[in-house]
Design a protein around this motif. Structure first.
Motif, PDB file in Angstrom:
ATOM      1  N   THR A  14       0.829  -1.206   0.000  1.00  7.31           N
ATOM      2  CA  THR A  14       0.000   0.000   0.000  1.00  7.31           C
ATOM      3  C   THR A  14       0.869   1.265   0.000  1.00  7.31           C
ATOM      4  O   THR A  14       1.939   1.254   0.622  1.00  7.31           O
ATOM      5  CB  THR A  14      -0.870  -0.015   1.286  1.00  7.31           C
ATOM      6  OG1 THR A  14      -1.516  -1.279   1.395  1.00  7.31           O
ATOM      7  CG2 THR A  14      -1.900   1.088   1.290  1.00  7.31           C
ATOM      8  N   GLY A  16       2.665   4.416   1.198  1.00  7.93           N
ATOM      9  CA  GLY A  16       2.997   4.863   2.551  1.00  7.93           C
ATOM     10  C   GLY A  16       3.653   3.820   3.443  1.00  7.93           C
ATOM     11  O   GLY A  16       4.092   4.137   4.542  1.00  7.93           O
ATOM     12  N   VAL A  17       3.751   2.574   2.973  1.00 13.57           N
ATOM     13  CA  VAL A  17       4.330   1.535   3.836  1.00 13.57           C
ATOM     14  C   VAL A  17       5.857   1.602   3.932  1.00 13.57           C
ATOM     15  O   VAL A  17       6.449   0.969   4.799  1.00 13.57           O
ATOM     16  CB  VAL A  17       3.904   0.104   3.422  1.00 13.57           C
ATOM     17  CG1 VAL A  17       2.419  -0.109   3.671  1.00 13.57           C
ATOM     18  CG2 VAL A  17       4.288  -0.214   1.989  1.00 13.57           C
ATOM     19  N   GLY A  18       6.480   2.361   3.018  1.00 17.42           N
ATOM     20  CA  GLY A  18       7.933   2.525   3.127  1.00 17.42           C
ATOM     21  C   GLY A  18       8.748   1.883   2.016  1.00 17.42           C
ATOM     22  O   GLY A  18       9.957   1.655   2.176  1.00 17.42           O
ATOM     23  N   LYS A  19       8.135   1.653   0.868  1.00 21.51           N
ATOM     24  CA  LYS A  19       8.837   1.013  -0.257  1.00 21.51           C
ATOM     25  C   LYS A  19       9.995   1.862  -0.762  1.00 21.51           C
ATOM     26  O   LYS A  19      11.080   1.360  -1.030  1.00 21.51           O
ATOM     27  CB  LYS A  19       7.850   0.757  -1.415  1.00 21.51           C
ATOM     28  CG  LYS A  19       6.673  -0.107  -1.054  1.00 21.51           C
ATOM     29  CD  LYS A  19       5.721  -0.297  -2.221  1.00 21.51           C
ATOM     30  CE  LYS A  19       5.028   0.973  -2.698  1.00 21.51           C
ATOM     31  NZ  LYS A  19       4.094   1.551  -1.696  1.00 21.51           N
ATOM     32  N   THR A  20       9.738   3.156  -0.926  1.00 20.72           N
ATOM     33  CA  THR A  20      10.746   4.051  -1.483  1.00 20.72           C
ATOM     34  C   THR A  20      11.940   4.198  -0.536  1.00 20.72           C
ATOM     35  O   THR A  20      13.108   4.132  -0.963  1.00 20.72           O
ATOM     36  CB  THR A  20      10.132   5.432  -1.767  1.00 20.72           C
ATOM     37  OG1 THR A  20       8.988   5.242  -2.611  1.00 20.72           O
ATOM     38  CG2 THR A  20      11.108   6.354  -2.451  1.00 20.72           C
ATOM     39  N   THR A  21      11.622   4.371   0.738  1.00 24.75           N
ATOM     40  CA  THR A  21      12.664   4.510   1.753  1.00 24.75           C
ATOM     41  C   THR A  21      13.560   3.269   1.759  1.00 24.75           C
ATOM     42  O   THR A  21      14.790   3.372   1.715  1.00 24.75           O
ATOM     43  CB  THR A  21      12.011   4.690   3.147  1.00 24.75           C
ATOM     44  OG1 THR A  21      11.060   5.753   3.065  1.00 24.75           O
ATOM     45  CG2 THR A  21      13.048   4.998   4.197  1.00 24.75           C
ATOM     46  N   ARG A 112       1.285  13.130   4.139  1.00 23.99           N
ATOM     47  CA  ARG A 112       1.584  13.224   2.709  1.00 23.99           C
ATOM     48  C   ARG A 112       0.530  14.053   1.987  1.00 23.99           C
ATOM     49  O   ARG A 112       0.642  14.323   0.792  1.00 23.99           O
ATOM     50  CB  ARG A 112       1.639  11.799   2.135  1.00 23.99           C
ATOM     51  CG  ARG A 112       2.094  11.702   0.723  1.00 23.99           C
ATOM     52  CD  ARG A 112       2.074  10.267   0.243  1.00 23.99           C
ATOM     53  NE  ARG A 112       3.314   9.564   0.553  1.00 23.99           N
ATOM     54  CZ  ARG A 112       3.608   8.345   0.143  1.00 23.99           C
ATOM     55  NH1 ARG A 112       2.741   7.661  -0.576  1.00 23.99           N
ATOM     56  NH2 ARG A 112       4.756   7.785   0.456  1.00 23.99           N
ATOM     57  N   SER A 149       6.858  -2.959   8.547  1.00 25.47           N
ATOM     58  CA  SER A 149       7.492  -1.670   8.269  1.00 25.47           C
ATOM     59  C   SER A 149       6.849  -0.564   9.107  1.00 25.47           C
ATOM     60  O   SER A 149       6.313   0.402   8.579  1.00 25.47           O
ATOM     61  CB  SER A 149       7.384  -1.374   6.767  1.00 25.47           C
ATOM     62  OG  SER A 149       8.001  -0.160   6.443  1.00 25.47           O
ATOM     63  N   ASN A 150       6.945  -0.736  10.427  1.00 24.48           N
ATOM     64  CA  ASN A 150       6.345   0.236  11.349  1.00 24.48           C
ATOM     65  C   ASN A 150       7.346   1.229  11.922  1.00 24.48           C
ATOM     66  O   ASN A 150       6.992   2.374  12.191  1.00 24.48           O
ATOM     67  CB  ASN A 150       5.681  -0.492  12.520  1.00 24.48           C
ATOM     68  CG  ASN A 150       4.447  -1.251  12.091  1.00 24.48           C
ATOM     69  OD1 ASN A 150       3.676  -0.768  11.255  1.00 24.48           O
ATOM     70  ND2 ASN A 150       4.259  -2.435  12.624  1.00 24.48           N
ATOM     71  N   THR A 151       8.559   0.770  12.135  1.00 17.57           N
ATOM     72  CA  THR A 151       9.534   1.573  12.884  1.00 17.57           C
ATOM     73  C   THR A 151      10.876   1.633  12.149  1.00 17.57           C
ATOM     74  O   THR A 151      11.139   0.819  11.261  1.00 17.57           O
ATOM     75  CB  THR A 151       9.801   0.926  14.262  1.00 17.57           C
ATOM     76  OG1 THR A 151      10.437  -0.351  14.038  1.00 17.57           O
ATOM     77  CG2 THR A 151       8.525   0.729  15.056  1.00 17.57           C
ATOM     78  N   LEU A 155      12.920  -1.045   9.570  1.00 18.91           N
ATOM     79  CA  LEU A 155      13.619  -0.680   8.331  1.00 18.91           C
ATOM     80  C   LEU A 155      15.041  -1.259   8.328  1.00 18.91           C
ATOM     81  O   LEU A 155      15.462  -1.887   7.348  1.00 18.91           O
ATOM     82  CB  LEU A 155      13.649   0.849   8.181  1.00 18.91           C
ATOM     83  CG  LEU A 155      14.491   1.410   7.033  1.00 18.91           C
ATOM     84  CD1 LEU A 155      13.963   0.965   5.682  1.00 18.91           C
ATOM     85  CD2 LEU A 155      14.540   2.938   7.095  1.00 18.91           C
TER      86      LEU A 155
HETATM   87  P1  DAT Z   1       5.998   4.286  -0.046  1.00 17.58           P
HETATM   88  O1  DAT Z   1       7.145   4.376  -1.007  1.00 17.58           O
HETATM   89  O2  DAT Z   1       5.603   2.870   0.253  1.00 17.58           O
HETATM   90  O3  DAT Z   1       4.819   5.122  -0.422  1.00 17.58           O
HETATM   91  P2  DAT Z   1       7.711   5.881   1.701  1.00 17.58           P
HETATM   92  O4  DAT Z   1       9.018   5.184   1.611  1.00 17.58           O
HETATM   93  O5  DAT Z   1       7.540   7.112   0.899  1.00 17.58           O
HETATM   94  O6  DAT Z   1       6.506   4.864   1.384  1.00 17.58           O
HETATM   95  O7  DAT Z   1       7.444   6.158   3.252  1.00 17.58           O
HETATM   96  C1  DAT Z   1       6.314   6.887   3.705  1.00 17.58           C
HETATM   97  C2  DAT Z   1       6.676   7.634   4.970  1.00 17.58           C
HETATM   98  O8  DAT Z   1       6.905   6.736   6.036  1.00 17.58           O
HETATM   99  C3  DAT Z   1       7.955   8.472   4.856  1.00 17.58           C
HETATM  100  O9  DAT Z   1       7.735   9.648   5.585  1.00 17.58           O
HETATM  101  C4  DAT Z   1       9.012   7.640   5.531  1.00 17.58           C
HETATM  102  C5  DAT Z   1       8.224   6.863   6.548  1.00 17.58           C
HETATM  103  N1  DAT Z   1       8.741   5.499   6.778  1.00 17.58           N
HETATM  104  C6  DAT Z   1       9.066   4.584   5.843  1.00 17.58           C
HETATM  105  N2  DAT Z   1       9.453   3.425   6.398  1.00 17.58           N
HETATM  106  C7  DAT Z   1       9.378   3.604   7.741  1.00 17.58           C
HETATM  107  C8  DAT Z   1       9.637   2.781   8.872  1.00 17.58           C
HETATM  108  N3  DAT Z   1      10.082   1.506   8.753  1.00 17.58           N
HETATM  109  N4  DAT Z   1       9.453   3.304  10.091  1.00 17.58           N
HETATM  110  C9  DAT Z   1       9.024   4.582  10.249  1.00 17.58           C
HETATM  111  N5  DAT Z   1       8.739   5.403   9.220  1.00 17.58           N
HETATM  112  C10 DAT Z   1       8.920   4.925   7.980  1.00 17.58           C
END
Ligand code: DAT
Length: 174
Positions: A14, A16-21, A112, A149-151, A155
């Motif tokens: 979904t 916002g779950v942190g794929k890009t990060t 976002r 991918s909560n914290t 990550l």
């Molecule tokens: P996506 O690419 O899935 O849309 P994102 O990488 O842009 O998601 O991350 C969305 C936001 O959440 C961004 O502000 C970074 C934060 N984030 C990502 N992974 C995280 C994690 N494991 N713990 C806390 N915050 C996280």
């Protein structure tokens, strides 16, 4: 000439779950190439209309697949997209579905700028584990893995696991 074989990895889940990060940092640590399908589609205008209900452009899936085919054939690509059944199964050696707590995800999407139906629908998508089910149908189950991918600790843990998996894969295939 021998080419080093490198795996293709799909990061899905979904928005916002942190794929890009995760994907960008993973690319840094492994040397694999990060591809954000949303960005790629925007740059190439690989669209086929606009979805009024979900307030987003509709991907021209055939053109997206054509655009990526050569790169995927070579290997060593990390693909990031909030869907997964548009890609050929043969592209990926492993698929990760990132999962985030509803309340957590709500906060991330709100910051976002998501509001109203778009916000609700995306949080529901996570609650109903829609992308996980899509992945389990589109790929062979043994290559599909869920990642919490909560914290920031999650990550780090996920990064370490995937880096290790990548190194092992390259040992086994070269
Ligand atoms: P996506 O690419 O899935 O849309 P994102 O990488 O842009 O998601 O991350 C969305 C936001 O959440 C961004 O502000 C970074 C934060 N984030 C990502 N992974 C995280 C994690 N494991 N713990 C806390 N915050 C996280």
């Amino acid at each position: 000439m021998t080419m080093v074989k490198r795996p293709n990895i799909l990061l899905t889940g979904t928005p916002g779950v942190g794929k890009t990060t995760l994907g960008k940092e993973l690319a840094e640590r492994t040397g694999l190439t990060y591809v954000n399908v949303g960005d790629l589609s925007q740059e190439g205008q690989l669209y086929d209309g606009y979805d009024e209900e979900y307030e987003c452009p509709i991907l021209d899936e055939d053109r997206v697949v054509d655009e990526l085919e050569d790169k995927m054939e070579e290997g060593g690509v990390i693909v990031d997209y909030h869907g997964c059944d548009l890609f050929p199964q043969r592209w990926f050696n492993i698929v990760f579905v990132l999962r985030t707590d509803n309340t957590q995800l709500y906060t991330r999407l709100e910051s976002r700028g998501y509001t109203g139906k778009k916000l609700q629908d995306n949080v529901q998508c996570e609650i109903f584990q829609t992308i996980y089910e899509e992945a389990m149908e589109a790929y062979s189950e043994e290559i599909v893995h869920q990642l919490l991918s909560n914290t920031p600790e999650d990550l780090e843990h996920n990064l370490a696991q995937i880096v290790q998996w990548t190194q092992q894969w390259m040992k086994d295939h070269n």
